[in-house]
Design a protein around this motif. Structure first.
Motif, PDB file in Angstrom:
ATOM      1  N   ASP A  26      30.862  29.921  42.091  1.00  0.00           N
ATOM      2  CA  ASP A  26      29.481  29.907  41.606  1.00  0.00           C
ATOM      3  C   ASP A  26      29.191  31.123  40.743  1.00  0.00           C
ATOM      4  OD1 ASP A  26      28.851  27.561  42.737  1.00  0.00           O
ATOM      5  OD2 ASP A  26      28.080  28.428  44.615  1.00  0.00           O
ATOM      6  N   HIS A  27      29.685  32.254  41.238  1.00  0.00           N
ATOM      7  CA  HIS A  27      29.375  33.498  40.543  1.00  0.00           C
ATOM      8  C   HIS A  27      30.669  34.141  40.046  1.00  0.00           C
ATOM      9  CE1 HIS A  27      27.054  36.880  39.397  1.00  0.00           C
ATOM     10  NE2 HIS A  27      27.742  37.704  40.171  1.00  0.00           N
ATOM     11  N   LEU A  28      30.828  34.188  38.735  1.00  0.00           N
ATOM     12  CA  LEU A  28      32.047  34.775  38.188  1.00  0.00           C
ATOM     13  C   LEU A  28      31.845  36.266  37.938  1.00  0.00           C
ATOM     14  CD1 LEU A  28      33.202  31.997  35.678  1.00  0.00           C
ATOM     15  CD2 LEU A  28      34.182  32.551  37.896  1.00  0.00           C
ATOM     16  N   ASP A  29      32.076  37.049  39.008  1.00  0.00           N
ATOM     17  CA  ASP A  29      31.879  38.487  38.860  1.00  0.00           C
ATOM     18  C   ASP A  29      33.166  39.161  38.361  1.00  0.00           C
ATOM     19  OD1 ASP A  29      33.504  38.326  41.026  1.00  0.00           O
ATOM     20  OD2 ASP A  29      31.977  38.941  42.491  1.00  0.00           O
ATOM     21  N   GLU A  30      33.099  40.468  38.181  1.00  0.00           N
ATOM     22  CA  GLU A  30      34.259  41.195  37.643  1.00  0.00           C
ATOM     23  C   GLU A  30      35.501  41.045  38.522  1.00  0.00           C
ATOM     24  OE1 GLU A  30      34.833  42.478  34.660  1.00  0.00           O
ATOM     25  OE2 GLU A  30      32.872  41.606  34.257  1.00  0.00           O
ATOM     26  N   ASP A  31      35.279  41.036  39.836  1.00  0.00           N
ATOM     27  CA  ASP A  31      36.416  40.881  40.745  1.00  0.00           C
ATOM     28  C   ASP A  31      37.126  39.556  40.510  1.00  0.00           C
ATOM     29  OD1 ASP A  31      36.017  43.293  41.842  1.00  0.00           O
ATOM     30  OD2 ASP A  31      35.056  42.590  43.695  1.00  0.00           O
ATOM     31  N   THR A  32      36.325  38.518  40.280  1.00  0.00           N
ATOM     32  CA  THR A  32      36.916  37.202  40.050  1.00  0.00           C
ATOM     33  C   THR A  32      37.737  37.195  38.753  1.00  0.00           C
ATOM     34  OG1 THR A  32      35.038  36.210  41.156  1.00  0.00           O
ATOM     35  CG2 THR A  32      36.427  34.727  39.868  1.00  0.00           C
ATOM     36  N   TRP A  33      37.168  37.809  37.713  1.00  0.00           N
ATOM     37  CA  TRP A  33      37.918  37.865  36.448  1.00  0.00           C
ATOM     38  C   TRP A  33      39.216  38.651  36.620  1.00  0.00           C
ATOM     39  CZ3 TRP A  33      37.438  34.400  33.056  1.00  0.00           C
ATOM     40  CH2 TRP A  33      36.197  33.792  32.826  1.00  0.00           C
ATOM     41  N   GLU A  34      39.165  39.666  37.472  1.00  0.00           N
ATOM     42  CA  GLU A  34      40.391  40.424  37.733  1.00  0.00           C
ATOM     43  C   GLU A  34      41.412  39.557  38.466  1.00  0.00           C
ATOM     44  OE1 GLU A  34      40.240  44.507  39.563  1.00  0.00           O
ATOM     45  OE2 GLU A  34      38.973  44.769  37.783  1.00  0.00           O
ATOM     46  N   GLU A  35      40.910  38.753  39.397  1.00  0.00           N
ATOM     47  CA  GLU A  35      41.817  37.837  40.108  1.00  0.00           C
ATOM     48  C   GLU A  35      42.436  36.832  39.145  1.00  0.00           C
ATOM     49  OE1 GLU A  35      40.803  36.042  44.014  1.00  0.00           O
ATOM     50  OE2 GLU A  35      39.033  37.341  43.894  1.00  0.00           O
ATOM     51  N   ILE A  36      41.621  36.366  38.194  1.00  0.00           N
ATOM     52  CA  ILE A  36      42.125  35.419  37.195  1.00  0.00           C
ATOM     53  C   ILE A  36      43.236  36.073  36.378  1.00  0.00           C
ATOM     54  CG2 ILE A  36      41.505  34.188  35.056  1.00  0.00           C
ATOM     55  CD1 ILE A  36      38.754  33.617  36.407  1.00  0.00           C
ATOM     56  N   GLU A  37      42.974  37.329  35.997  1.00  0.00           N
ATOM     57  CA  GLU A  37      43.969  38.080  35.232  1.00  0.00           C
ATOM     58  C   GLU A  37      45.258  38.255  36.038  1.00  0.00           C
ATOM     59  OE1 GLU A  37      42.022  41.159  32.854  1.00  0.00           O
ATOM     60  OE2 GLU A  37      43.756  42.427  33.325  1.00  0.00           O
ATOM     61  N   ASP A  38      45.116  38.615  37.304  1.00  0.00           N
ATOM     62  CA  ASP A  38      46.293  38.800  38.164  1.00  0.00           C
ATOM     63  C   ASP A  38      47.095  37.508  38.293  1.00  0.00           C
ATOM     64  OD1 ASP A  38      45.699  41.408  38.534  1.00  0.00           O
ATOM     65  OD2 ASP A  38      44.793  41.168  40.529  1.00  0.00           O
ATOM     66  N   THR A  39      46.361  36.401  38.441  1.00  0.00           N
ATOM     67  CA  THR A  39      47.034  35.113  38.582  1.00  0.00           C
ATOM     68  C   THR A  39      47.896  34.823  37.360  1.00  0.00           C
ATOM     69  OG1 THR A  39      45.131  34.321  39.843  1.00  0.00           O
ATOM     70  CG2 THR A  39      46.651  32.640  39.031  1.00  0.00           C
TER      71      THR A  39
END
Ligand code: GDP
Length: 304
Positions: A26-39
């Motif tokens: 629901d909420h794409l915060d900075e942590d989520t974008w970092e997880e996306i990058e890590d993936t």
């Protein structure tokens, strides 16, 4: 496509599934974008392509606002496809030079580190050519390992292709020269030259591969130089790719053992690095487990 999907699904689509799950939050915060990058980094896509992709996804997700799963899937598919560059010419040049020089077969050199799947690749390409009713000569230019020439000959015998080999420890360039000579003499469509891939002395490899190519070119231009890379070796494979690209002009990449890794992102990384297309992918140990690389089907398999 079905086979590609089933072969890759066990290992690969963790990438697509993981990304979709993250993007669906629901909420794409900075942590989520970092997880996306890590993936993406974990899948070996490489630093720069990862940053580009994340940047584009951020922009597009913002524009999209609320996101349905279908929209996200379509968006991710499109962006991954762009990264793989569907416009690259992936045709394998194995057809005889009918117009320019009817007597000359297409010459394909297969290079790469030992164990990546060179010989297997030669055998599988030969199998397809013969199945299409064309003829092929195999050149065993790895004269350092008798077992390598034996293995190539086994493929040749199995698929009905002649194998030209030299004495153990003999001159690889001379075997390659003879293979092309025989291909010309008997009007073959294609000559596949299997080469040695000992990487411990880079200069030795450079001298040897360069010489094989120059000597073969006495018969005319080499049509393909295929670099075989083992997809399971990740960054190590990228280092190998750079070394080989310094030695010979690579025209296409064969990425083997994609069935054994979740790191399919190496397709993106290696194409970027060398600026040449992945033309074939290895999806298993079987005789027919080498397939033309199709970006669309690959991305579909990644996303699952
Ligand atoms: P070379 O030393 O580079 O000529 O490598 P080989 O052709 O002998 O292959 C090394 C090993 O990798 C063999 O056991 C092959 O069966 C295996 N191999 C090659 N391609 C693939 C692939 O796409 N998937 C899997 N799982 N194994 C492969």
């Amino acid at each position: 496509l079905v086979r590609l999907r089933s072969r890759l699904s066990r290992s690969q689509n963790t990438l697509g599934k993981g990304l979709l799950a993250l993007l669906s939050r629901d909420h794409l915060d900075e942590d989520t974008w970092e997880e996306i990058e890590d993936t993406l980094l974990t899948a070996d896509i490489g630093v720069q392509p990862t940053q580009e992709l994340v940047e584009r996804l951020r922009t597009r997700v913002k524009v999209l606002g609320t996101r349905t799963p279908d929209e996200l899937r379509a968006l991710l598919r499109e962006e991954l496809l762009t990264l793989i560059d569907p416009e690259m010419d992936r045709e394998l040049r194995t057809a005889r030079h009918a117009e320019a020089d009817p007597s000359r077969p297409a010459v394909v050199m297969v290079v790469g580190v030992n164990g990546t799947g060179k010989t297997t690749t030669c055998g599988r390409i030969a199998r397809v050519i013969v199945a299409e009713g064309r003829t092929v000569v195999l050149g065993a230019a790895d004269t350092f390992r008798a077992a390598a020439a034996d293995q190539l000959q086994t493929w040749g015998d199995r698929v009905g292709a002649r194998t030209v080999r030299g004495p153990e420890g003999g001159d690889p360039a001379s075997v390659a020269f003879d293979a092309v000579k025989e291909g010309i003499a008997d009007g073959s469509d294609t000559v596949l030259v299997d080469t040695a891939g000992r990487l411990h002395t880079k200069t030795g490899l450079m001298d040897e591969l360069g010489k094989v190519k120059r000597v073969v070119e006495k018969h005319g231009p080499v049509d393909e130089v295929l670099l075989v890379l083992d997809a399971t070796t990740g960054q190590n494979g990228m280092v190998q790719a750079r070394v080989f690209a310094e030695v010979v002009d690579i025209t296409g990449i064969v990425l083997t053992k994609l069935d054994g890794t979740a790191k399919g992102g190496i397709v993106v990384a290696v194409q970027r690095e060398l600026g040449v297309p992945v033309k074939l992918v290895g999806l298993g140990e079987g005789a027919d487990d080498l397939a033309p690389f199709e970006p669309g089907a690959f991305v579909d398999a990644l996303i699952g």
